[in-house]
Design a protein around this motif. Structure first.
Motif, mmCIF file in Angstrom:
data_model
loop_
_atom_site.group_PDB
_atom_site.id
_atom_site.type_symbol
_atom_site.label_atom_id
_atom_site.label_comp_id
_atom_site.label_asym_id
_atom_site.label_seq_id
_atom_site.Cartn_x
_atom_site.Cartn_y
_atom_site.Cartn_z
ATOM 1 N N SER A 8 0.768 -1.321 -0.084
ATOM 2 C CA SER A 8 -0.007 -0.186 -0.101
ATOM 3 C C SER A 8 0.901 1.341 0.088
ATOM 4 N N ILE A 9 0.391 2.291 -0.619
ATOM 5 C CA ILE A 9 1.098 3.432 -0.875
ATOM 6 C C ILE A 9 0.564 4.405 0.260
ATOM 7 N N TYR A 10 1.671 5.445 0.926
ATOM 8 C CA TYR A 10 1.060 6.222 2.023
ATOM 9 C C TYR A 10 1.724 7.959 1.396
ATOM 10 N N ARG A 11 1.010 8.783 1.828
ATOM 11 C CA ARG A 11 1.493 9.968 1.601
ATOM 12 C C ARG A 11 1.349 10.769 3.010
ATOM 13 N N ARG A 12 2.347 11.110 3.829
ATOM 14 C CA ARG A 12 2.290 11.855 5.000
ATOM 15 C C ARG A 12 2.632 13.329 4.998
ATOM 16 N N PRO A 13 1.829 14.342 5.013
ATOM 17 C CA PRO A 13 2.065 15.731 5.226
ATOM 18 C C PRO A 13 3.018 15.952 6.337
ATOM 19 N N PHE A 14 3.933 16.754 6.081
ATOM 20 C CA PHE A 14 4.796 17.356 7.452
ATOM 21 C C PHE A 14 3.926 18.083 8.104
ATOM 22 N N ARG A 15 4.024 18.381 9.401
ATOM 23 C CA ARG A 15 3.505 19.177 10.186
ATOM 24 C C ARG A 15 3.909 20.580 9.840
ATOM 25 N N GLN A 16 5.244 20.736 9.592
ATOM 26 C CA GLN A 16 5.630 21.961 8.926
ATOM 27 C C GLN A 16 6.721 21.608 7.809
ATOM 28 N N PRO A 17 6.680 22.203 6.681
ATOM 29 C CA PRO A 17 7.726 21.682 5.860
ATOM 30 C C PRO A 17 9.201 21.765 6.148
ATOM 31 N N LEU A 18 10.023 20.756 5.816
ATOM 32 C CA LEU A 18 11.388 20.557 6.254
ATOM 33 C C LEU A 18 12.093 20.993 5.199
ATOM 34 N N LYS A 19 13.134 21.930 5.945
ATOM 35 C CA LYS A 19 13.794 22.844 4.958
ATOM 36 C C LYS A 19 15.405 22.336 5.101
ATOM 37 N N THR A 20 15.832 21.985 4.026
ATOM 38 C CA THR A 20 17.189 21.764 3.881
ATOM 39 C C THR A 20 18.048 22.728 2.726
ATOM 40 N N SER A 21 19.170 22.464 2.633
ATOM 41 C CA SER A 21 19.925 23.301 1.593
ATOM 42 C C SER A 21 19.646 22.350 0.255
ATOM 43 N N HIS A 22 18.961 21.245 0.257
ATOM 44 C CA HIS A 22 18.403 20.638 -0.990
ATOM 45 C C HIS A 22 17.148 21.214 -1.333
ATOM 46 N N GLY A 23 16.365 22.025 -0.464
ATOM 47 C CA GLY A 23 15.068 22.519 -0.744
ATOM 48 C C GLY A 23 13.988 22.270 0.397
ATOM 49 N N VAL A 24 12.755 22.374 0.042
ATOM 50 C CA VAL A 24 11.537 22.275 1.092
ATOM 51 C C VAL A 24 11.164 20.986 0.698
ATOM 52 N N TRP A 25 10.847 20.308 1.736
ATOM 53 C CA TRP A 25 10.026 19.019 1.755
ATOM 54 C C TRP A 25 8.681 19.055 2.333
ATOM 55 N N LYS A 26 7.667 18.814 1.627
ATOM 56 C CA LYS A 26 6.038 19.065 2.319
ATOM 57 C C LYS A 26 5.568 17.736 2.681
ATOM 58 N N ILE A 27 5.919 16.619 1.778
ATOM 59 C CA ILE A 27 5.042 15.396 1.659
ATOM 60 C C ILE A 27 5.939 14.302 1.879
ATOM 61 N N ARG A 28 5.961 13.369 2.742
ATOM 62 C CA ARG A 28 6.454 12.112 2.658
ATOM 63 C C ARG A 28 5.731 11.048 2.013
ATOM 64 N N GLU A 29 6.146 10.656 0.984
ATOM 65 C CA GLU A 29 5.516 9.202 0.262
ATOM 66 C C GLU A 29 6.265 8.150 0.415
ATOM 67 N N GLY A 30 5.703 6.822 0.483
ATOM 68 C CA GLY A 30 6.156 5.818 0.894
ATOM 69 C C GLY A 30 5.540 4.375 0.232
ATOM 70 N N ILE A 31 6.039 3.263 0.632
ATOM 71 C CA ILE A 31 5.183 2.166 0.406
ATOM 72 C C ILE A 31 5.357 1.186 1.415
ATOM 73 N N ILE A 32 4.365 0.789 1.919
ATOM 74 C CA ILE A 32 4.376 -0.489 2.967
ATOM 75 C C ILE A 32 4.102 -1.729 2.305
ATOM 76 N N ILE A 33 5.111 -2.727 2.452
ATOM 77 C CA ILE A 33 4.892 -4.055 1.746
ATOM 78 C C ILE A 33 4.496 -5.197 2.938
ATOM 79 N N LYS A 34 3.991 -6.060 2.430
ATOM 80 C CA LYS A 34 3.754 -7.232 3.473
ATOM 81 C C LYS A 34 4.000 -8.712 2.580
ATOM 82 N N LEU A 35 4.835 -9.326 3.368
ATOM 83 C CA LEU A 35 5.048 -10.924 2.854
ATOM 84 C C LEU A 35 4.376 -11.757 3.955
ATOM 85 N N THR A 36 3.785 -12.709 3.122
ATOM 86 C CA THR A 36 3.053 -13.849 4.253
ATOM 87 C C THR A 36 3.508 -15.244 3.563
#
Length: 303
Positions: A8-36
């Protein structure tokens, strides 16, 4: 062995954008997998790419999961290519969970809290200190250096006597700025290290700076993936390695390399969920990593 595979794919908005020298990160996207497995036992893994850090993109990770179908074998997991390091970790950690005993929980580790960039770090540090944190990481290379130095002096004034501060430049400093920070911090014993002051390809110059100044230097972007880790070690880096397990490839391969060369390691978050964090803690426990783990990031999300 063959496993049933779902994700399943998730999208987690940051409570406040994470600012680094690379730029501004607003949403963390990722994937949860399950093996059975055939006995009905299930384990999860997390794929949490950071493309600008050197891993695959979230789109490539999603495409790989789509291509897997509804079953995957142990052999197929071991054959995940090196240009999919976040997938290697997600599938690899889920696979190893079938044959390992769960290790210590997060409460058994010291963790480093991530501060926001700029002046907001001052109040946040004081709040987090009351919650028991004794190691903090602050992003530099985001604002003009004179302004950041002024804020740094204020941070040091409120930093508890027994606490440590890590400065993370994300490779965003010029050589002149890096030397200024290293000189400033050389007499500040509560500075644990300056992380990735120069660009990821400037290894020779970073080695020179490490020999010139008392302030320890740690590498992060330069060792983000397993192939980079090998290259940097071969080029002579013997300082601190800040490793993000979530994008460092197969956990068993990473563990073997760290153990073989007795690396001085900090494990750091890729802003993953509890699934990926648990896998990283499992690995940290097996390796007996002593430095504070850079996983104090829960307050960056509302969930």
């Amino acid at each position: 062995m063959s496993y049933k595979f779902t994700y399943s794919i998730y999208r987690r908005p940051f409570r406040q954008p994470l600012k680094t020298s690379h730029g501004v990160w607003k949403i963390r996207e990722g994937i949860i997998i399950k093996l059975t497995d055939s006995l009905g036992r299930s384990h999860q893994g997390e794929i949490a790419p950071i493309e600008w850090f050197g891993s695959e993109s979230i789109d490539r990770a999603r495409s790989f999961c789509e291509q897997v179908g509804d079953r995957i074998t142990t052999t197929q997991i071991h054959q995940i290519p090196d240009d999919l390091p976040a997938c290697q970790f997600g599938f690899g950690s889920a696979l190893t969970a079938f044959s390992t005993t769960p290790a210590q929980t997060a409460s058994h580790f010291n963790t480093s809290a991530l501060l926001p960039a700029g002046e907001a770090a001052i109040d946040r540090l004081q709040t987090l200190a009351t919650q028991g944190y004794a190691t903090f990481k602050w992003k530099i290379g985001v604002l003009p250096i004179d302004r950041e130095v002024a804020i740094w002096h204020q941070l040091m004034a409120v930093l508890p006597a027994n606490a440590k501060l890590r400065l993370d430049a994300n490779g965003g400093l010029t050589e002149i700025a890096a030397e200024r920070w290293l000189e400033l911090c050389s007499q500040a014993i509560r500075i644990e290290f300056i992380e990735q002051p120069l660009g990821l390809d400037e290894i020779a110059k970073t080695i020179e700076l490490a020999a010139k100044y008392r302030t320890p230097i740690a590498l992060d972007e330069s060792v983000a993936t397993f192939d980079r880790l090998q290259i940097v070690y071969d080029r002579g880096w013997r300082g601190i390695y800040v490793i993000k397990p979530g994008i460092a490839g197969f956990p068993w391969r990473l563990a073997e390399f760290i153990t073989r060369y007795q690396l001085d390691v900090v494990f750091s978050s890729v802003m993953e969920t509890a699934v990926g964090t648990a896998a990283a803690y499992q690995l940290a426990s097996e390796l007996k990593i002593e430095r504070s783990l850079g996983f104090g990031v829960a307050d960056w999300f509302d969930d």
